[in-house]
Motif scaffolding. Structure first.
Motif, short mmCIF file in Angstrom:
data_model
loop_
_atom_site.label_atom_id
_atom_site.label_comp_id
_atom_site.label_asym_id
_atom_site.label_seq_id
_atom_site.Cartn_x
_atom_site.Cartn_y
_atom_site.Cartn_z
N ALA A 153 0.83 -1.21 0.00
CA ALA A 153 0.00 0.00 0.00
C ALA A 153 0.86 1.26 0.00
CB ALA A 153 -0.93 -0.01 1.20
N ARG A 154 1.92 1.25 0.78
CA ARG A 154 2.79 2.42 0.83
C ARG A 154 3.55 2.62 -0.47
NH1 ARG A 154 4.62 1.41 7.17
NH2 ARG A 154 2.76 2.40 8.07
N VAL A 155 3.96 1.52 -1.09
CA VAL A 155 4.65 1.61 -2.37
C VAL A 155 3.74 2.18 -3.44
CG1 VAL A 155 5.44 0.17 -4.30
CG2 VAL A 155 6.45 -0.12 -2.06
N VAL A 156 2.50 1.68 -3.52
CA VAL A 156 1.63 2.12 -4.60
C VAL A 156 1.22 3.59 -4.40
CG1 VAL A 156 -0.72 1.58 -3.79
CG2 VAL A 156 -0.09 1.15 -6.17
N ARG A 157 1.13 4.03 -3.16
CA ARG A 157 0.86 5.45 -2.92
C ARG A 157 2.04 6.29 -3.37
NH1 ARG A 157 -1.42 5.71 2.37
NH2 ARG A 157 -3.50 6.08 1.55
N ARG A 158 3.25 5.81 -3.11
CA ARG A 158 4.44 6.53 -3.56
C ARG A 158 4.51 6.56 -5.09
NH1 ARG A 158 8.97 7.10 -0.39
NH2 ARG A 158 7.44 7.03 1.29
N MET A 159 4.11 5.48 -5.73
CA MET A 159 4.05 5.46 -7.20
C MET A 159 3.10 6.53 -7.72
SD MET A 159 3.72 1.48 -8.28
CE MET A 159 4.93 0.24 -7.80
N GLY A 160 1.92 6.60 -7.09
CA GLY A 160 0.94 7.58 -7.53
C GLY A 160 1.42 9.00 -7.36
N GLU A 161 2.20 9.24 -6.30
CA GLU A 161 2.76 10.58 -6.08
C GLU A 161 3.84 10.91 -7.10
OE1 GLU A 161 2.14 10.50 -1.21
OE2 GLU A 161 4.10 10.06 -2.10
N ARG A 162 4.65 9.91 -7.44
CA ARG A 162 5.76 10.13 -8.36
C ARG A 162 5.29 10.19 -9.81
NH1 ARG A 162 11.15 6.56 -7.75
NH2 ARG A 162 10.90 7.43 -5.63
N HIS A 163 4.30 9.39 -10.14
CA HIS A 163 3.78 9.33 -11.51
C HIS A 163 2.37 9.92 -11.50
CE1 HIS A 163 7.22 6.88 -12.68
NE2 HIS A 163 7.03 6.18 -11.58
N GLU A 164 2.30 11.22 -11.58
CA GLU A 164 1.08 11.96 -11.30
C GLU A 164 -0.12 11.58 -12.17
OE1 GLU A 164 0.55 16.43 -11.77
OE2 GLU A 164 1.05 16.22 -9.64
N PRO A 165 0.06 11.31 -13.45
CA PRO A 165 -1.13 10.94 -14.22
C PRO A 165 -1.87 9.74 -13.63
CG PRO A 165 0.68 11.45 -15.69
CD PRO A 165 1.26 11.43 -14.31
N VAL A 166 -1.12 8.76 -13.13
CA VAL A 166 -1.75 7.60 -12.50
C VAL A 166 -2.36 8.00 -11.16
CG1 VAL A 166 -1.25 5.38 -11.39
CG2 VAL A 166 -0.34 5.88 -13.66
N GLY A 167 -1.65 8.79 -10.39
CA GLY A 167 -2.13 9.19 -9.08
C GLY A 167 -3.39 10.04 -9.11
N LEU A 168 -3.65 10.68 -10.24
CA LEU A 168 -4.82 11.55 -10.35
C LEU A 168 -6.01 10.86 -11.02
CD1 LEU A 168 -3.12 14.93 -11.37
CD2 LEU A 168 -3.96 14.25 -9.11
N MET A 169 -5.84 9.62 -11.45
CA MET A 169 -6.92 8.93 -12.16
C MET A 169 -8.06 8.54 -11.22
SD MET A 169 -4.89 6.39 -14.78
CE MET A 169 -6.36 6.06 -15.75
N ALA A 170 -9.28 8.57 -11.76
CA ALA A 170 -10.42 8.00 -11.03
C ALA A 170 -10.19 6.50 -10.88
CB ALA A 170 -11.71 8.27 -11.80
N LEU A 171 -10.70 5.93 -9.80
CA LEU A 171 -10.44 4.52 -9.51
C LEU A 171 -10.93 3.60 -10.63
CD1 LEU A 171 -11.18 4.40 -5.70
CD2 LEU A 171 -8.98 4.00 -6.80
N ALA A 172 -12.11 3.88 -11.18
CA ALA A 172 -12.62 3.04 -12.26
C ALA A 172 -11.69 3.09 -13.47
CB ALA A 172 -14.03 3.46 -12.64
N ASP A 173 -11.17 4.27 -13.78
CA ASP A 173 -10.26 4.42 -14.90
C ASP A 173 -8.93 3.72 -14.62
OD1 ASP A 173 -12.17 5.91 -16.22
OD2 ASP A 173 -11.36 7.83 -15.56
#
Length: 237
Positions: free
Chosen positions: A176-196
């Motif tokens: 969970a902590r890794v994937v949150r860090r991924m979302g912060e580092r790779h912003e397009p993924v971090g900003l996506m709606a969950l369904a998308d």
């Protein structure tokens, strides 16, 4: 609000092996992490899988056959509880983080069938979603990075501490902590709606598998087949 700034629930299994069709659950964890990364709720299981745990598997997660038989819950009862807990998370709309979801969720599905309890998909009336898989996302956002992509390697790459690798709870928290860090580092993924984001991973996982299959057919086995379905491999007929 982005998913990276909200709660995540992570799920992890330790098992008797790596074959989703024949292997069994030994330990499981469902852990909720709040936006600040703190664990607010957790549940763990130790099962008596009903079969001997191979020494190779015991060496990885530290659970022997004797320990599981002496202290583990009956597999059928525990599998039903695990499926219920996972389904409740997804029913609430909270994303479920699963490292290599194709393996863990498929093995849980097969265990449900083996013990005659409703699977996560049956409880939800469809494919489990939304799921967030650090392995699929990392391969998508950083396709050409060399090196391993196991959880320990991802933790090192994204600067996340992993305490007690191959413990279901520890691995769930780290994922969970890794994937949150991924979302912060790779912003397009971090900003996506969950369904998308879920739909993106379905496509990305299929593309990654197709690429690996093509590579294996060129270099090792002309008949190699790599599963493309994600997050759950369909049951064999």
């Amino acid at each position: 609000m982005s998913w990276i700034s909200d709660a995540l629930v992570a799920f992890d299994l330790e098992t008797t092996g790596t074959d989703v069709e024949t292997d069994h659950i030994v330990t499981a964890a469902v852990v909720r992490l709040e936006a600040d990364g703190a664990v607010s709720h957790e549940r763990t299981w130790l099962l008596d899988p009903g079969v001997a745990i191979p020494e190779q598997a015991s060496a990885i997660h530290g659970i022997s056959t004797a320990h599981a038989r002496a202290h583990g819950a009956p597999a059928g009862t525990a599998v039903g509880e695990i499926a219920h807990a996972v389904a409740e998370v997804l029913r609430s709309g909270t994303p479920l983080v699963v490292m290599n979801a194709r393996y863990d969720l498929s093995l849980l599905d097969r265990e449900c069938r083996r013990h005659g309890v409703a699977s996560v998909g049956e409880r939800l009336g469809g494919v489990p979603a939304p799921v967030i898989d650090p392995l699929v996302i990392d391969k998508h956002v950083d396709k050409y990075r060399k090196g391993r992509r196991a959880l320990q390697a991802l933790c090192a790459h994204y600067g996340v501490e992993l305490e007690g690798a191959h413990d279901a709870r520890a691995d769930a928290v780290a994922a969970a902590r890794v994937v949150r860090r991924m979302g912060e580092r790779h912003e397009p993924v971090g900003l996506m709606a969950l369904a998308d984001l879920h739909a993106l991973q379905v496509r990305a996982a299929a593309e990654q598998s197709a690429s690996l299959q093509a590579y294996l057919r060129r270099t090792a086995d002309p008949a190699a087949v790599v599963e493309q379905a994600w997050p759950v491999i369909p049951r064999p007929r």
